[in-house]
Design an enzyme around this catalytic site. Structure first.
Site, short mmCIF file in Angstrom:
data_model
loop_
_atom_site.label_atom_id
_atom_site.label_comp_id
_atom_site.label_asym_id
_atom_site.label_seq_id
_atom_site.Cartn_x
_atom_site.Cartn_y
_atom_site.Cartn_z
CG HIS A 364 -2.20 -0.87 0.83
ND1 HIS A 364 -2.29 -2.19 1.18
CD2 HIS A 364 -3.31 -0.58 0.11
CE1 HIS A 364 -3.42 -2.68 0.71
NE2 HIS A 364 -4.06 -1.73 0.06
CG ASN A 628 -3.91 -3.54 -6.42
OD1 ASN A 628 -3.61 -3.55 -7.60
ND2 ASN A 628 -4.26 -2.44 -5.78
CB CYS A 676 -10.76 0.33 -8.26
SG CYS A 676 -11.15 -0.88 -7.01
C1 PEP Z 1 -7.18 -3.99 -4.79
O1 PEP Z 1 -6.98 -4.89 -3.98
O2 PEP Z 1 -7.03 -4.14 -6.03
C2 PEP Z 1 -7.58 -2.65 -4.35
C3 PEP Z 1 -7.91 -1.72 -5.19
O3 PEP Z 1 -7.57 -2.42 -3.01
P1 PEP Z 1 -6.24 -2.17 -2.14
O4 PEP Z 1 -5.08 -2.04 -3.06
O5 PEP Z 1 -6.48 -0.97 -1.32
O6 PEP Z 1 -6.18 -3.42 -1.31
#
Ligand code: PEP
Ligand code: MG
Length: 758
Positions: A364, A628, A676
């Site tokens: 993150h 992700n 996303c």
């Molecule tokens: C994901 O997991 O793709 C996502 C957008 O959430 P995060 O990266 O905050 O876990």
């Protein structure tokens, strides 16, 4: 054997320098195996030769001089086979190579094992003996185990240029010291190192010059006096219950902290120009190193006492210190494991790059750095963090390289790269108000991911059509307690107002994994498989309800709120969250707010949710793929783990098929499907996502113009053809090459360099 092995590794690890480490190694191994010779050959890749780097039993004058071509001799054979070779009469072996300078004529028995790190042969470790005999299985296993341990020490020395220096033929110029890690946010950052370290972590204390030597000495003396007083009180308190020998322990501690003992050594270093904390670290570390290398077990145990003393004194030195580093206006933030709050604390406009020793491009912290457009390199495990305070450096976020004290030539080269990048950004500005539409008029919405760092004006300036993901954990991360409902309402309202009438998708709290709140620590062995996201908030409806109510209250007037649930693995979780949301809605309505029930959606980021996407879609208004986490869970690759970062690839055929399935399931239920994850902002992936049928893509503000550029250069027909082609491929590498070639052919090659991440 295990005990001996541990001892050798410990001694090697605490050696003063690399050369000494190798010498200790050969001596100890020869002794442990009761054999006459032990030697280490390291591979000089530049010249494809093994170089004798340390020996016990061969000619010591040959060290650094004798070189064996990679494809010759028994050494070459061990490296080529990548497995041990154990022979009783080496000189009779067809691969035996006569090298008179090494003086091995009398040795017959030979056991050699490769030293391998991350699949690369770094060298060969051998033992030899006069009597012809085969080393037994346990001896072979011992050598293999040691070689594996030695590998990381050698890899570190290689990465820091120490090995090349020893080869003598290489010329490591001062000022060209480089380190490499995982490229995690593109761009080039030029500035000064600012080290973030944990308070009370003695090993993490950076080197820093003393601003005022007298003040530093006084600080140290006060800290020593307080620590001595602590031990005096402790000694008195425990006195009646302690045997005589232990009673004196606390007195010994007090004496060691005396101005004539450790204290004197630390003060000497301060006088040489170090600040008190750095001087303390150096003295304690050197004593610990010495004690840990001793044979005597009792004395070795004393290393723990010295560490304990050091920590206590450090505690006093840091008592009035808030560990806020001294930022400069061109801060390159460096830390062992940087967090989102470390980044947030840097004053606005001062952060030019980020370097973290741990983590990967999917952590993150890296995602936040990308959102802020700050060049970042993660997983630079070899970097000597505490030596980098105030050092001039260049961070190349495209290729994951770090240059310490760069030469003028290197500096100029990177200034050129920065200019090129600015030119590209400028040329893309004209796309701001143009739609993300293919040449054959297929339109897709480009949304922005927000949270820390991406300010609203930047997103709007980039042409974002709304917020596809607002990571609400950010206001939670930057406090020392849960934010109140009212505090949250104000933050959410600002965001909804700024984007109105565009929609804003707020995700409910997604903590756990690599995002833990300092005031709500969750310690687990497998945090990404543990208490995370919706699992925490459903277990704590009071946190969930406060947050949802705050969102709902904030949505009055604007009516552009959408709410999204993270880490859903089961429809039961959706039902329960919906029940709580309806309750929150009724409560807020009863309070007199004039609100509408927002659209509710679910993130599809866990394999089970992919297979249940249709059942989930039935219950909610939209789905959003989180590539992700989906990549992490489908490929079983911890997104925060440097060691497996090379395996994390969202273009893996399994991930592509899962995403396709999610789009189909959502559309079968007539629901909007977006994505996303970071993949949405990757130029190599964007055409595939478009062809899969995603209705919107949500990405960092800085990626929007670039993705628009890609989309506008292609037709949907061509994108669909590319998708069909890659769906027939069996590896992420092939898919990536295929897509890069397609971009290259369309004249978008410059994006590939800028889009490279891992
Ligand atoms: C994901 O997991 O793709 C996502 C957008 O959430 P995060 O990266 O905050 O876990
Ligand atoms: Mg996620």
């Amino acid at each position: 054997m295990l005990k001996t092995l541990r001892r050798i590794i410990q001694e090697v690890a605490s050696a003063e320098d690399f050369k000494e480490a190798l010498n200790i190694m050969v001596k100890r191994v020869a002794k442990a195996l009761d054999t006459q010779a032990c030697s280490i050959f390291l591979l000089d890749r530049g010249r494809s030769e093994y170089v004798l780097m340390a020996t016990q039993g061969l000619n010591p004058h040959a060290v650094g001089k004798v070189r064996i071509p990679v494809d010759q001799g028994l050494i070459g054979l061990v490296g080529e086979r990548e497995e041990p070779i154990n022979i009783d009469e080496a000189h009779k072996h067809p691969h035996f190579l006569q090298v008179p300078e090494v003086g091995e004529d009398n040795y017959k028995a030979f056991l050699g094992t490769p030293i391998i790190y991350h699949r690369q042969v770094l060298g060969v470790l051998i033992v030899q003996q006069e009597e012809p005999r085969r080393y037994d299985e346990s001896e072979e296993a011992f050598l293999v185990t040691l070689a594996a341990q030695l590998a990381s020490i050698i890899a570190h020395a290689e990465a820091t240029g120490v090995v090349a220096n020893l080869y003598e033929t290489h010329d490591i110029k001062q000022g060209n010291l480089t380190y490499s890690g995982i490229p995690s946010s593109p761009g080039v950052g030029m500035g000064c190192g600012v080290v973030v370290y944990q308070l009370l972590d003695l090993d993490g204390v950076p080197d820093r010059p003393a601003e005022d030597i007298q003040t530093e000495i006084e600080l140290l003396e006060a800290a020593l006096a307080s620590s001595r007083e602590d031990f005096r009180i402790l000694g008195e308190r425990l006195h009646p219950n302690l045997p005589l020998a232990e009673q004196s322990l606390f007195e010994v501690y007090q004496r060691m902290l005396d101005a004539s003992d450790l204290g004197a050594e630390i003060i000497q270093l301060i006088r040489e120009g170090h600040w008190a904390q750095g001087a303390l670290r150096k003295v304690i570390q050197s004593h610990v190193r010495h004690l840990e290398s001793l044979e005597d077990e009792y004395l070795r145990e004393r290393a723990i006492d010295i560490k304990d003393l050091g920590h206590r004194v450090l505690g006093y030195l840091q008592r009035n210190e808030k560990a806020l580093p001294k930022y400069t206006d061109k801060t390159i933030l460096i830390g062992e494991q940087l967090t989102a709050s470390d980044i947030a604390e840097v004053p606005e406009g001062c952060l030019v790059a980020v370097i973290s020793a741990k983590g990967s491009s999917s952590s993150h912290v890296a995602i936040l750095a990308r959102a802020m457009n700050v060049p970042t390199v993660m997983g630079v495990s070899d970097i000597p963090i505490y030596e980098l305070q105030d050092k001039e450096m260049i961070v190349d976020g495209y290729y994951g390289q770090i240059y310490i004290n760069p030469t003028e030539a290197v500096r100029e080269e990177f200034q050129h790269v920065v200019l090129e990048e600015r030119k590209l950004d400028k040329s893309l500005q004209v796309l701001r108000d143009k739609p993300a539409q293919t040449k054959d008029k297929h339109r897709i919405a480009l949304m922005v991911n927000t949270g820390l760092g991406t300010d609203v004006s930047l997103s709007l300036a980039a042409g974002a059509e709304g917020v596809g993901l607002y990571r609400t954990e950010t206001p939670f991360l930057m406090r020392d307690r849960f934010p109140s409902g009212e505090e949250q309402r104000i933050i959410y309202k600002q965001l909804l107002a700024s984007f109105s009438p565009r929609s804003v998708t707020m995700r409910t709290l997604d903590i756990g994994g690599d995002k833990s709140l300092p005031y709500f620590p969750v310690k687990e062995d497998n945090p990404f498989l543990g208490w995370r996201g919706i699992r925490i908030t459903l277990d704590h409806p009071e946190i969930f309800l406060v947050q949802v109510r705050a969102m709902l209250r904030a949505s009055e007037t604007y009516h552009n709120l959408r709410i999204m649930l993270p880490m859903i693995t089961d429809v039961g979780e959706v039902d329960e969250a919906l029940r709580l949301m309806k309750k929150a809605f009724a409560d807020v309505k009863d309070e007199g707010y004039s609100i509408e029930m927002p659209e509710v959606g679910v993130m599809i980021e866990v394999p089970s949710a992919v297979y249940q996407a249709r059942a989930i879609a039935k219950r909610v208004d939209f789905l959003s793929a989180g590539s992700n986490d989906l990549t992490q869970y489908l490929l079983a690759v911890d997104r925060n783990n440097t060691r497996v970062a090379n395996l994390f690839d969202s273009l893996h055929p399994a991930v592509l098929r899962a995403l396709l399935q999610v789009v189909e399931a959502g559309h079968q239920e007539g629901k909007h499907v977006s994505i996303c994850g970071e993949m949405a902002g990757d130029p190599v992936a964007v055409l595939l996502l478009l062809a899969m049928g995603f209705d919107s893509l949500s990405m960092n503000a800085s990626s929007i113009a670039r993705m628009k550029w890609v989309i506008r250069q292609f037709t949907l027909k061509k994108a669909s053809q590319l998708l069909q082609e890659v769906l027939g491929m069996e590896s992420a590498v092939m898919i990536r090459c295929h897509m890069e070639l397609a971009l290259e052919k369309a004249g978008l090659g410059s994006l590939i360099r800028a889009g490279k991440r891992s």
